[in-house]
Motif scaffolding. Structure first.
Motif, short mmCIF file in Angstrom:
data_model
loop_
_atom_site.label_atom_id
_atom_site.label_comp_id
_atom_site.label_asym_id
_atom_site.label_seq_id
_atom_site.Cartn_x
_atom_site.Cartn_y
_atom_site.Cartn_z
N UNK A 127 30.51 7.40 -3.69
CA UNK A 127 31.19 6.21 -4.20
C UNK A 127 30.98 5.02 -3.28
N UNK A 128 30.89 3.86 -3.89
CA UNK A 128 30.78 2.60 -3.15
C UNK A 128 31.88 1.67 -3.67
N UNK A 129 32.61 1.05 -2.74
CA UNK A 129 33.71 0.16 -3.12
C UNK A 129 33.54 -1.19 -2.43
N UNK A 130 33.79 -2.26 -3.16
CA UNK A 130 33.69 -3.60 -2.56
C UNK A 130 34.82 -4.49 -3.04
N UNK A 131 35.25 -5.39 -2.17
CA UNK A 131 36.31 -6.35 -2.50
C UNK A 131 35.75 -7.42 -3.42
N UNK A 132 36.53 -7.82 -4.43
CA UNK A 132 36.17 -8.94 -5.29
C UNK A 132 37.15 -10.08 -5.05
N UNK A 133 36.67 -11.28 -5.10
CA UNK A 133 37.56 -12.44 -4.99
C UNK A 133 38.31 -12.60 -6.30
N UNK A 134 39.64 -12.69 -6.20
CA UNK A 134 40.43 -12.79 -7.43
C UNK A 134 41.02 -14.18 -7.61
N UNK A 135 41.05 -14.62 -8.86
CA UNK A 135 41.67 -15.90 -9.21
C UNK A 135 42.97 -15.68 -9.98
N UNK A 136 43.49 -14.44 -9.92
CA UNK A 136 44.76 -14.16 -10.61
C UNK A 136 45.86 -15.06 -10.03
N UNK A 137 46.75 -15.52 -10.91
CA UNK A 137 47.83 -16.40 -10.48
C UNK A 137 49.00 -15.63 -9.87
N UNK A 138 49.07 -14.33 -10.12
CA UNK A 138 50.17 -13.51 -9.62
C UNK A 138 50.04 -13.32 -8.11
N UNK A 139 51.13 -13.57 -7.39
CA UNK A 139 51.11 -13.49 -5.93
C UNK A 139 50.66 -12.11 -5.45
N UNK A 140 49.83 -12.11 -4.42
CA UNK A 140 49.44 -10.85 -3.77
C UNK A 140 48.42 -10.04 -4.53
N UNK A 141 47.80 -10.61 -5.55
CA UNK A 141 46.83 -9.85 -6.36
C UNK A 141 45.61 -9.46 -5.51
N UNK A 142 45.10 -8.29 -5.81
CA UNK A 142 43.95 -7.72 -5.10
C UNK A 142 42.95 -7.23 -6.15
N UNK A 143 41.67 -7.50 -5.92
CA UNK A 143 40.65 -7.04 -6.88
C UNK A 143 39.52 -6.34 -6.14
N UNK A 144 38.95 -5.33 -6.80
CA UNK A 144 37.82 -4.62 -6.20
C UNK A 144 36.99 -3.97 -7.29
N UNK A 145 35.79 -3.57 -6.89
CA UNK A 145 34.91 -2.82 -7.78
C UNK A 145 34.48 -1.55 -7.08
N UNK A 146 34.47 -0.44 -7.80
CA UNK A 146 33.98 0.80 -7.23
C UNK A 146 33.02 1.46 -8.21
N UNK A 147 32.01 2.12 -7.65
CA UNK A 147 31.01 2.83 -8.44
C UNK A 147 30.91 4.24 -7.91
N UNK A 148 31.07 5.21 -8.79
CA UNK A 148 30.96 6.62 -8.41
C UNK A 148 29.75 7.22 -9.11
N UNK A 149 28.87 7.84 -8.32
CA UNK A 149 27.63 8.40 -8.86
C UNK A 149 27.56 9.89 -8.57
N UNK A 150 27.32 10.67 -9.61
CA UNK A 150 27.15 12.12 -9.47
C UNK A 150 25.72 12.47 -9.85
N UNK A 151 25.08 13.38 -9.11
CA UNK A 151 23.69 13.75 -9.43
C UNK A 151 23.53 14.19 -10.88
N UNK A 152 22.60 13.55 -11.59
CA UNK A 152 22.31 13.91 -12.97
C UNK A 152 23.32 13.42 -13.99
N UNK A 153 24.36 12.72 -13.51
CA UNK A 153 25.41 12.29 -14.44
C UNK A 153 25.53 10.78 -14.53
N UNK A 154 24.69 10.06 -13.81
CA UNK A 154 24.75 8.61 -13.85
C UNK A 154 25.93 8.06 -13.08
N UNK A 155 26.20 6.78 -13.29
CA UNK A 155 27.23 6.07 -12.54
C UNK A 155 28.42 5.72 -13.41
N UNK A 156 29.60 5.88 -12.85
CA UNK A 156 30.84 5.47 -13.52
C UNK A 156 31.43 4.35 -12.67
#
Length: 199
Positions: A127-156
């Motif tokens: 798995x690979x995870x990275x922080x995304x910059x968020x423009x949400x108006x709600x205080x304290x919002x956090x955004x990220x993207x993660x990709x999980x890859x299993x052999x022969x099963x592609x990426x989720x």
């Protein structure tokens, strides 16, 4: 903002008032399906090992919805499909201290979980995870993207934005094989709509 506990019915009413990027109301998951989904998530978490362990929530799931005493309601965008499922999850019933811990922990971990290895239900996953910059108006919002890859099963992949307000943890997520950073504004808009209804 007072910290209070909401019932599943109250959380469901908030979700029913939220509209997706196509201006369509979210569909609230029925109790029986919700129960099955939470049980499946707990089974995955309990049958997973992740290194580093702090990265488990990004890879195997978990989070506030699996806390003891959590009251959960999930709304799905009607535009969801097999390639991309768009959900907004609201969680109440978790103590204020624990909510603060969960949010602080997620913010810290997302920065340190660039790469992780996992065994989920016996299958090896990277798995690979990275922080995304968020423009949400709600205080304290956090955004990220993660990709999980299993052999022969592609990426989720998943793009997530989350925040906490008045005793409710809000999490918008787009999960699937056709997920892009451009999904984030749609999730932010849904999260902000729900947060505005928590008063």
């Amino acid at each position: 903002m007072p910290f209070k506990t909401y019932s599943r019915v109250e959380l469901g009413k908030i979700l029913e008032s939220v509209r997706d990027s196509n201006d369509t109301r979210l569909l609230v998951m029925p109790d029986d399906r919700l129960k099955d989904a939470l049980k499946q998530a707990k089974d995955i978490v309990s049958n997973s090992t992740v290194e580093p362990a702090a990265c488990a929530e990004f890879v195997a799931g978990g989070g506030a919805q699996l806390e003891d005493g959590a009251v959960v309601s999930i709304g799905a965008s009607p535009s969801s499909n097999a390639e991309s499922v768009v959900l907004l999850t609201l969680v109440s019933g978790v103590s204020e201290d624990r909510v603060n811990e969960l949010m602080a922990g997620r913010a810290a971990n997302v920065k340190s979980c660039g790469a992780s290895q996992a065994t989920i239900l016996g299958q090896s996953v990277e798995a690979v995870t990275s922080v995304l910059q968020t423009s949400a108006k709600t205080d304290g919002a956090l955004a990220y993207k993660s990709s999980a890859t299993a052999p022969g099963a592609g990426s989720q992949d998943q793009v997530v934005v989350m925040a906490a307000k008045g005793g409710v943890v809000l999490m918008g997520q787009s999960t699937g094989t056709a997920v892009a950073d451009s999904d984030l504004p749609k999730l932010e808009a849904m999260l902000d709509q729900a947060a505005d209804l928590i008063k």
